[in-house]
Every structure is written in C-alpha cells, then in structure tokens.
Write a protein that holds these residues in place. Sequence first.
Motif, PDB file in Angstrom:
ATOM      1  N   GLU A   1       0.829  -1.200   0.000  1.00  0.00           N
ATOM      2  CA  GLU A   1       0.000   0.000   0.000  1.00  0.00           C
ATOM      3  C   GLU A   1       0.868   1.256   0.000  1.00  0.00           C
ATOM      4  OE1 GLU A   1      -3.806   1.880   2.444  1.00  0.00           O
ATOM      5  OE2 GLU A   1      -2.741   0.127   3.229  1.00  0.00           O
ATOM      6  N   GLU A   2       1.914   1.247   0.794  1.00  0.00           N
ATOM      7  CA  GLU A   2       2.796   2.412   0.878  1.00  0.00           C
ATOM      8  C   GLU A   2       3.563   2.628  -0.425  1.00  0.00           C
ATOM      9  OE1 GLU A   2       5.219   1.527   4.235  1.00  0.00           O
ATOM     10  OE2 GLU A   2       3.739   2.222   5.713  1.00  0.00           O
ATOM     11  N   ALA A   3       3.918   1.536  -1.099  1.00  0.00           N
ATOM     12  CA  ALA A   3       4.667   1.641  -2.359  1.00  0.00           C
ATOM     13  C   ALA A   3       3.826   2.302  -3.450  1.00  0.00           C
ATOM     14  CB  ALA A   3       5.146   0.273  -2.818  1.00  0.00           C
ATOM     15  N   GLY A   4       2.529   2.008  -3.445  1.00  0.00           N
ATOM     16  CA  GLY A   4       1.634   2.627  -4.421  1.00  0.00           C
ATOM     17  C   GLY A   4       1.921   2.243  -5.859  1.00  0.00           C
ATOM     18  N   GLN A   5       2.513   1.066  -6.071  1.00  0.00           N
ATOM     19  CA  GLN A   5       2.858   0.618  -7.423  1.00  0.00           C
ATOM     20  C   GLN A   5       1.886  -0.461  -7.897  1.00  0.00           C
ATOM     21  OE1 GLN A   5       6.876  -0.784  -7.025  1.00  0.00           O
ATOM     22  NE2 GLN A   5       7.759   1.266  -7.018  1.00  0.00           N
ATOM     23  N   ASP A   6       1.526  -0.389  -9.167  1.00  0.00           N
ATOM     24  CA  ASP A   6       0.664  -1.423  -9.736  1.00  0.00           C
ATOM     25  C   ASP A   6       1.421  -2.735  -9.832  1.00  0.00           C
ATOM     26  OD1 ASP A   6      -1.485   0.267 -10.021  1.00  0.00           O
ATOM     27  OD2 ASP A   6      -0.931   0.873 -12.054  1.00  0.00           O
ATOM     28  N   ARG A   7       0.719  -3.830  -9.553  1.00  0.00           N
ATOM     29  CA  ARG A   7       1.303  -5.167  -9.652  1.00  0.00           C
ATOM     30  C   ARG A   7       0.521  -5.970 -10.693  1.00  0.00           C
ATOM     31  NH1 ARG A   7       4.682  -6.346  -5.190  1.00  0.00           N
ATOM     32  NH2 ARG A   7       4.565  -8.563  -5.751  1.00  0.00           N
ATOM     33  N   LEU A   8       1.203  -6.854 -11.391  1.00  0.00           N
ATOM     34  CA  LEU A   8       0.590  -7.731 -12.385  1.00  0.00           C
ATOM     35  C   LEU A   8       0.420  -9.122 -11.786  1.00  0.00           C
ATOM     36  CD1 LEU A   8       2.713  -6.768 -15.531  1.00  0.00           C
ATOM     37  CD2 LEU A   8       0.488  -5.855 -14.845  1.00  0.00           C
ATOM     38  N   THR A   9      -0.745  -9.700 -11.984  1.00  0.00           N
ATOM     39  CA  THR A   9      -1.007 -11.069 -11.532  1.00  0.00           C
ATOM     40  C   THR A   9      -0.777 -12.002 -12.709  1.00  0.00           C
ATOM     41  OG1 THR A   9      -2.662 -10.237  -9.981  1.00  0.00           O
ATOM     42  CG2 THR A   9      -2.663 -12.599 -10.425  1.00  0.00           C
ATOM     43  N   ILE A  10       0.091 -12.993 -12.522  1.00  0.00           N
ATOM     44  CA  ILE A  10       0.564 -13.837 -13.623  1.00  0.00           C
ATOM     45  C   ILE A  10       0.554 -15.303 -13.203  1.00  0.00           C
ATOM     46  CG2 ILE A  10       2.579 -14.370 -15.088  1.00  0.00           C
ATOM     47  CD1 ILE A  10       3.462 -11.441 -14.627  1.00  0.00           C
ATOM     48  N   SER A  11       0.301 -16.176 -14.139  1.00  0.00           N
ATOM     49  CA  SER A  11       0.454 -17.613 -13.890  1.00  0.00           C
ATOM     50  C   SER A  11       1.155 -18.245 -15.086  1.00  0.00           C
ATOM     51  CB  SER A  11      -0.908 -18.284 -13.650  1.00  0.00           C
ATOM     52  OG  SER A  11      -1.731 -18.202 -14.799  1.00  0.00           O
ATOM     53  N   PHE A  12       1.909 -19.295 -14.822  1.00  0.00           N
ATOM     54  CA  PHE A  12       2.532 -20.065 -15.894  1.00  0.00           C
ATOM     55  C   PHE A  12       2.901 -21.437 -15.375  1.00  0.00           C
ATOM     56  CE2 PHE A  12       6.262 -18.227 -13.829  1.00  0.00           C
ATOM     57  CZ  PHE A  12       7.186 -19.272 -13.842  1.00  0.00           C
ATOM     58  N   TYR A  13       3.135 -22.337 -16.289  1.00  0.00           N
ATOM     59  CA  TYR A  13       3.588 -23.679 -15.926  1.00  0.00           C
ATOM     60  C   TYR A  13       4.389 -24.241 -17.073  1.00  0.00           C
ATOM     61  CZ  TYR A  13       0.282 -25.751 -19.202  1.00  0.00           C
ATOM     62  OH  TYR A  13      -0.381 -26.101 -20.353  1.00  0.00           O
ATOM     63  N   THR A  14       5.178 -25.227 -16.775  1.00  0.00           N
ATOM     64  CA  THR A  14       5.826 -26.006 -17.827  1.00  0.00           C
ATOM     65  C   THR A  14       6.262 -27.335 -17.243  1.00  0.00           C
ATOM     66  OG1 THR A  14       7.473 -25.945 -19.615  1.00  0.00           O
ATOM     67  CG2 THR A  14       8.197 -25.180 -17.460  1.00  0.00           C
ATOM     68  N   TYR A  15       6.130 -28.364 -18.052  1.00  0.00           N
ATOM     69  CA  TYR A  15       6.650 -29.673 -17.675  1.00  0.00           C
ATOM     70  C   TYR A  15       8.070 -29.776 -18.209  1.00  0.00           C
ATOM     71  CZ  TYR A  15       2.151 -31.332 -16.009  1.00  0.00           C
ATOM     72  OH  TYR A  15       0.992 -31.499 -15.278  1.00  0.00           O
ATOM     73  N   ALA A  16       9.009 -30.089 -17.334  1.00  0.00           N
ATOM     74  CA  ALA A  16      10.420 -30.222 -17.713  1.00  0.00           C
ATOM     75  C   ALA A  16      11.101 -31.112 -16.685  1.00  0.00           C
ATOM     76  CB  ALA A  16      11.088 -28.844 -17.749  1.00  0.00           C
ATOM     77  N   LYS A  17      12.213 -31.684 -17.052  1.00  0.00           N
ATOM     78  CA  LYS A  17      12.943 -32.543 -16.125  1.00  0.00           C
ATOM     79  C   LYS A  17      13.893 -31.698 -15.280  1.00  0.00           C
ATOM     80  CE  LYS A  17      12.717 -36.700 -19.004  1.00  0.00           C
ATOM     81  NZ  LYS A  17      13.479 -37.746 -19.730  1.00  0.00           N
ATOM     82  N   ILE A  18      13.587 -31.602 -13.989  1.00  0.00           N
ATOM     83  CA  ILE A  18      14.410 -30.837 -13.058  1.00  0.00           C
ATOM     84  C   ILE A  18      15.139 -31.826 -12.156  1.00  0.00           C
ATOM     85  CG2 ILE A  18      14.412 -29.115 -11.215  1.00  0.00           C
ATOM     86  CD1 ILE A  18      11.911 -27.910 -12.443  1.00  0.00           C
ATOM     87  N   GLY A  19      16.443 -31.897 -12.301  1.00  0.00           N
ATOM     88  CA  GLY A  19      17.223 -32.902 -11.579  1.00  0.00           C
ATOM     89  C   GLY A  19      17.263 -32.691 -10.084  1.00  0.00           C
ATOM     90  N   ASN A  20      17.387 -31.422  -9.657  1.00  0.00           N
ATOM     91  CA  ASN A  20      17.465 -31.111  -8.235  1.00  0.00           C
ATOM     92  C   ASN A  20      16.445 -30.024  -7.912  1.00  0.00           C
ATOM     93  OD1 ASN A  20      18.148 -30.235  -5.628  1.00  0.00           O
ATOM     94  ND2 ASN A  20      20.315 -30.738  -5.932  1.00  0.00           N
ATOM     95  N   PRO A  21      15.202 -30.405  -7.634  1.00  0.00           N
ATOM     96  CA  PRO A  21      14.148 -29.416  -7.379  1.00  0.00           C
ATOM     97  C   PRO A  21      14.461 -28.478  -6.208  1.00  0.00           C
ATOM     98  CG  PRO A  21      13.193 -31.577  -7.749  1.00  0.00           C
ATOM     99  CD  PRO A  21      14.674 -31.776  -7.616  1.00  0.00           C
ATOM    100  N   GLU A  22      15.107 -28.980  -5.184  1.00  0.00           N
ATOM    101  CA  GLU A  22      15.418 -28.153  -4.020  1.00  0.00           C
ATOM    102  C   GLU A  22      16.385 -27.031  -4.388  1.00  0.00           C
ATOM    103  OE1 GLU A  22      15.013 -26.794  -0.268  1.00  0.00           O
ATOM    104  OE2 GLU A  22      14.012 -28.617  -0.967  1.00  0.00           O
ATOM    105  N   LEU A  23      17.428 -27.364  -5.144  1.00  0.00           N
ATOM    106  CA  LEU A  23      18.391 -26.360  -5.585  1.00  0.00           C
ATOM    107  C   LEU A  23      17.722 -25.340  -6.500  1.00  0.00           C
ATOM    108  CD1 LEU A  23      21.364 -25.467  -5.548  1.00  0.00           C
ATOM    109  CD2 LEU A  23      21.738 -26.926  -7.558  1.00  0.00           C
ATOM    110  N   PHE A  24      16.884 -25.839  -7.408  1.00  0.00           N
ATOM    111  CA  PHE A  24      16.173 -24.951  -8.329  1.00  0.00           C
ATOM    112  C   PHE A  24      15.228 -24.035  -7.557  1.00  0.00           C
ATOM    113  CE2 PHE A  24      12.538 -24.088 -11.173  1.00  0.00           C
ATOM    114  CZ  PHE A  24      13.216 -23.432 -12.192  1.00  0.00           C
ATOM    115  N   ARG A  25      14.568 -24.597  -6.567  1.00  0.00           N
ATOM    116  CA  ARG A  25      13.649 -23.821  -5.728  1.00  0.00           C
ATOM    117  C   ARG A  25      14.392 -22.668  -5.063  1.00  0.00           C
ATOM    118  NH1 ARG A  25      13.726 -21.783  -0.506  1.00  0.00           N
ATOM    119  NH2 ARG A  25      11.591 -21.248   0.041  1.00  0.00           N
TER     120      ARG A  25
END
Length: 359
Positions: free
Chosen positions: A17-41
Amino acid sequence: MQLYNNLSAKERAKLIEEAGQDRLTISFYTYAKIGNPELFRNHMFLAWDQLDVLGRIYVAHEGINAQLSVPAINFDAFKSHLDTITFLKDVRLNIAIEHDNFAFLKLKVKVRDKIVADGLNDATFDVTDIGVHVNAERFNELIEDPNTVLVDMRNHYESEIGHFKNAVTPDVDTFRESLPIIEDDLKDHKEDKNLVMYCTGGIRCEKASAYYKHRGFQNVFQLEGGIINYVRQVNAQGLENKFIGKNFVFDERRSERISEDIIAQCHQCGKPADTHTNCANEACHLLFIQCDECKEKMENCCSTNCQEIIHLPYEEQKALRKGQGNSNDIFKKGRADHLPFKQDLRNIFEVLQPNVLKD
C-alpha cells in the motif's frame, strides 16, 4: 542466504500500500525434467525475492507451476530472468484479466512430488504425447461441432460460478477424481468423438490429454492457455465469448468476472450470487458462496456455530483450535453438509438429472 519470508501478510500488505505501485497477476507452468528441485527452488526464491515477486509456486522433478504477482515496473526484469533458464525461455505467461495488488502477500516456493496432484503414475505412459492445443477461434469452432464432448477439468466449486456453455462439469472435489469418471463415461466413444478439455490456465489439461491418449482416445484437444488466455484472445480478436459467469482463480481475488451472468446461488439462502467467502472462523475457513445479505447477517461465517465462535475471546478461539487439523469439509467446500441450500440442490440434481455424458 535468506530462503524464506520474514514478513507477515499484514506487514507485506502495508508495504504494498505504501509503495503505491501497480502489480501484475501472472500464472505459468511447464513440464520439464528438473534434476534437483530443491536447488532450483532456492535459486528461484533468491532471484524473485529481489524483484519483489509474491505468490505460490510449486517445483517438482516434472516441472514448475506458478501463480504470482510482480510489480509492473519489474516485469521486464522478471521476464529476462525466466529467459535465462532454458526450459522457461519464452514460456507462455497468462496475465490476469483483473489485477489486484494484494492477490498474494508472501513468496512461497515449495518443492512437491508433483506440480499438480493428479494421482497418476507417470512412468506408465508418455506424458509428452499430449493432445492438440487449440486457440480461442478453433476452440469455438470445435465446441459447436455436434461430435464434440466439451469437458471442464476443474473442480465443482470452480465450475459452479462459471463455465463454457454446454460443458460437462464433473461433480468432483479434486482433479484426480475427474480422470476415471470422464474415461468411464466416454469409454464407448474413444474413436468417434472429439474430446475437448479446458481448465483455468491449461496445466491440468496438459497431463489429462496425455493420459487420455494413452487410454485410447483418438481425438483429444485442449484449450491452449486455458480460460485466462481464451478471454484475452476473445477480447483482442473480437470473437464470440462462450464462457458464462466468473473464472475461479487461486489467489485473494478468488475470481475474475468474464460475463455478467450470475449462474450460481448463495449457499445459505439460495439467492443468485457468485462471490466466494472464507468462513471468518479460523478453525473452519470453509470456502463457500455467500450473498451480501447473508454476509452481513452471518458476519462472514458459514454457520451459526462459527458465528458464535468468532465472538469468543481470542485465547478461547485459539484453545478450541488446538490439536485440530483442517476441517473435514476442506475439499467439499460449498458442498459441506451444514450449507442446506447447496446440499438440497445437489440431492435434487442427482435424482432428476441424467448423466450428461451418457446421453
């Protein structure tokens, strides 16, 4: 290295609220092979935290599923970061029709077994052999074909407030429940019918289409980018909008209005209504549809019992919640037994209506 939020939702809301900047709401997905999900996270969290990205993101060995918001002024930097990751370069971003600066108040990047709980054993079929992606124009053509069966791959509480005309809307609580139901009801039409599917942003159809092709369906189609992308294309190209009501979304907005039609009813009195409420009793928090009159009368609660509880001293409410897990109605949502209008309506429907898929 900070890999978690250090602000509460209330504190974050104040900063936004204090920043007063507009934000964009976005969604996306993709299926891909991630070897180390924790590291990627961890990598994603660190990069996005610097850009003031907020949202709910799931990472697994099979890919990523993200719903988030980002300050509009940081969008280009956010997109540039995505493009540095091979399997996210030029990924389709579903930008919301309606934006809310408070859609998300924390950045949560979680490692999961799957990016969508589908209950499928991916090792038993080729998850990359998916159905045909179709744009809004082709989708409109297909669903007018009498040889097409249009199926909503979302849950009952999503389709209840809005869906495509003439769509089959399975009465299910979770995505995994719908897969065998649809297959069983269409088992005699695997070769001669067009199976056309849609969901919010496309991710559920992506896996479902591969599964149904594996199970012998010959003509499988899916709406590319889901309802969100469909509406953008319809508006941009002046196409006929065949979606009625609201599109349910999984953030604080809860829905985006697509047409002026109100196709649902208040779960407490039965009046036309399509606004979801989370019960004000923190030990319940049931999601249900409530009209303005009931909202005022019931003080945002789903029952008189919950209404009594919210007036107890905070410490007493906290004591009542101690040791209690999620409500048994967490997946039932608007079908909870103590919402008599919705329950009665469901019973009438089951008695009087034939199975649409078997007509």
